[in-house]
Motif scaffolding. Structure first.
Motif, PDB file in Angstrom:
ATOM      1  N   SER A 221      -3.912   5.162   4.680  1.00 21.07           N
ATOM      2  CA  SER A 221      -3.765   4.182   5.752  1.00 21.07           C
ATOM      3  C   SER A 221      -3.280   2.843   5.211  1.00 21.07           C
ATOM      4  CB  SER A 221      -5.092   3.993   6.478  1.00 21.07           C
ATOM      5  OG  SER A 221      -6.040   3.460   5.589  1.00 21.07           O
ATOM      6  N   ALA A 222      -3.069   2.747   3.917  1.00 22.64           N
ATOM      7  CA  ALA A 222      -2.643   1.483   3.318  1.00 22.64           C
ATOM      8  C   ALA A 222      -1.145   1.273   3.524  1.00 22.64           C
ATOM      9  CB  ALA A 222      -2.962   1.482   1.831  1.00 22.64           C
ATOM     10  N   ALA A 223      -0.770   0.017   3.546  1.00 22.47           N
ATOM     11  CA  ALA A 223       0.642  -0.322   3.642  1.00 22.47           C
ATOM     12  C   ALA A 223       1.313   0.024   2.321  1.00 22.47           C
ATOM     13  CB  ALA A 223       0.808  -1.801   3.945  1.00 22.47           C
ATOM     14  N   SER A 224       2.486   0.628   2.407  1.00 24.45           N
ATOM     15  CA  SER A 224       3.183   0.998   1.185  1.00 24.45           C
ATOM     16  C   SER A 224       4.082  -0.124   0.679  1.00 24.45           C
ATOM     17  CB  SER A 224       4.013   2.262   1.425  1.00 24.45           C
ATOM     18  OG  SER A 224       4.977   2.027   2.434  1.00 24.45           O
ATOM     19  N   ASP A 225       4.436  -1.045   1.552  1.00 21.25           N
ATOM     20  CA  ASP A 225       5.317  -2.136   1.166  1.00 21.25           C
ATOM     21  C   ASP A 225       4.948  -3.354   1.996  1.00 21.25           C
ATOM     22  OD1 ASP A 225       7.437  -3.479  -0.050  1.00 21.25           O
ATOM     23  OD2 ASP A 225       8.867  -2.838   1.471  1.00 21.25           O
ATOM     24  N   VAL A 226       4.598  -4.450   1.346  1.00 22.67           N
ATOM     25  CA  VAL A 226       4.238  -5.672   2.053  1.00 22.67           C
ATOM     26  C   VAL A 226       5.086  -6.804   1.491  1.00 22.67           C
ATOM     27  CG1 VAL A 226       2.404  -7.332   2.549  1.00 22.67           C
ATOM     28  CG2 VAL A 226       1.874  -4.890   2.440  1.00 22.67           C
ATOM     29  N   TYR A 227       5.608  -7.627   2.397  1.00 19.94           N
ATOM     30  CA  TYR A 227       6.426  -8.766   2.002  1.00 19.94           C
ATOM     31  C   TYR A 227       5.956  -9.967   2.811  1.00 19.94           C
ATOM     32  CZ  TYR A 227      10.425 -11.924   1.852  1.00 19.94           C
ATOM     33  OH  TYR A 227      11.222 -13.028   1.704  1.00 19.94           O
ATOM     34  N   LYS A 228       5.747 -11.110   2.123  1.00 18.61           N
ATOM     35  CA  LYS A 228       5.347 -12.324   2.820  1.00 18.61           C
ATOM     36  C   LYS A 228       6.091 -13.509   2.224  1.00 18.61           C
ATOM     37  CE  LYS A 228       1.409 -14.534   2.056  1.00 18.61           C
ATOM     38  NZ  LYS A 228       0.017 -14.958   2.052  1.00 18.61           N
ATOM     39  N   ARG A 229       6.613 -14.336   3.090  1.00 22.30           N
ATOM     40  CA  ARG A 229       7.240 -15.589   2.676  1.00 22.30           C
ATOM     41  C   ARG A 229       6.496 -16.705   3.393  1.00 22.30           C
ATOM     42  NH1 ARG A 229      11.169 -18.910   4.915  1.00 22.30           N
ATOM     43  NH2 ARG A 229      12.144 -20.242   3.397  1.00 22.30           N
ATOM     44  N   GLN A 230       5.997 -17.663   2.627  1.00 16.10           N
ATOM     45  CA  GLN A 230       5.292 -18.786   3.237  1.00 16.10           C
ATOM     46  C   GLN A 230       5.857 -20.089   2.703  1.00 16.10           C
ATOM     47  OE1 GLN A 230       1.309 -17.785   2.165  1.00 16.10           O
ATOM     48  NE2 GLN A 230       1.417 -18.798   0.192  1.00 16.10           N
ATOM     49  N   ALA A 231       5.712 -21.127   3.509  1.00  9.89           N
ATOM     50  CA  ALA A 231       6.233 -22.429   3.106  1.00  9.89           C
ATOM     51  C   ALA A 231       5.361 -23.534   3.682  1.00  9.89           C
ATOM     52  CB  ALA A 231       7.667 -22.601   3.605  1.00  9.89           C
ATOM     53  N   ILE A 232       5.224 -24.600   2.904  1.00 10.29           N
ATOM     54  CA  ILE A 232       4.600 -25.833   3.372  1.00 10.29           C
ATOM     55  C   ILE A 232       5.621 -26.924   3.103  1.00 10.29           C
ATOM     56  CG2 ILE A 232       2.703 -27.467   3.099  1.00 10.29           C
ATOM     57  CD1 ILE A 232       0.999 -25.137   2.072  1.00 10.29           C
TER      58      ILE A 232
END
Length: 194
Positions: free
Chosen positions: A3-14
């Motif tokens: 049930s786990a994600a096989s590919d995760v991508y996150k872009r964050q900015a301040i």
């Protein structure tokens, strides 16, 4: 099946935080840590938390003076149930806080805030998340639970995918381009105990 994600991508900015205010906060926090009284761990933690709270309250007007924007765009995950994507940004106008923080200032801060977001999630993933929270009976009924939101136009469910957008400006909430202040009022009433 996993049930786990096989590919995760996150872009964050301040963006647009006042650099001098950030340096001052970091310096003050280091001083607090260095001069923490040698008491019990719980007492020391309470002392540090109180001091950090005071530093942040004092620094808040300077930190927010340039109109900061914080965003996560996008957060993507590939799961066995399908791809999910979320984006959110929170932006404040410059100099929204002046003077000593007070309750009216917080109301002005929330009213001045601009929040945008979007969510795309497989219905099966949403069902799995609800089931994982310990109430498997509710998980199979997600579509029925979403029906009132779909009827209002706040959420769409098409081809097994739940989608919505969020726009909050000048104290007004829209979901999927449809006014949703009543939902906001219900949520605020629930958090304030009304």
């Amino acid at each position: 099946s996993s049930s786990a994600a096989s590919d995760v991508y996150k872009r964050q900015a301040i963006e647009r935080l006042d650099a001098e205010a950030v340096r001052t906060v970091i310096q003050r926090l280091e001083e607090i840590r260095e001069h923490a009284p040698q008491t019990s761990r719980a007492a020391q933690r309470a002392d540090i938390e109180g001091a950090v709270g005071r530093v942040m309250q004092e620094a808040l007007p300077a930190l927010l003076s340039r109109g900061p924007r914080i965003s996560i765009d996008p957060l993507k995950a590939t799961t066995p149930e399908g791809d999910a994507e979320m984006a959110v940004s929170v932006e404040l106008p410059a100099d929204v806080i002046k003077g000593e923080p007070n309750p009216m200032m917080w109301m002005a801060l929330v009213s001045a805030m601009a929040v945008e977001g979007r969510l795309t999630m497989p219905l099966a993933l949403l069902e799995k998340q609800v089931a994982a929270q310990g109430d498997p009976g509710r998980a199979g009924d997600i579509k029925a639970q979403l029906a009132p939101l779909v009827e209002q136009g706040w959420v769409t469910v098409e081809d097994g995918v739940v989608k919505t957008t969020l726009d909050f400006r000048q104290g007004n909430l829209e979901l999927n381009g449809t006014p949703a202040n009543q939902l906001l009022n219900m949520a605020l009433g629930a958090t304030t105990g009304q």
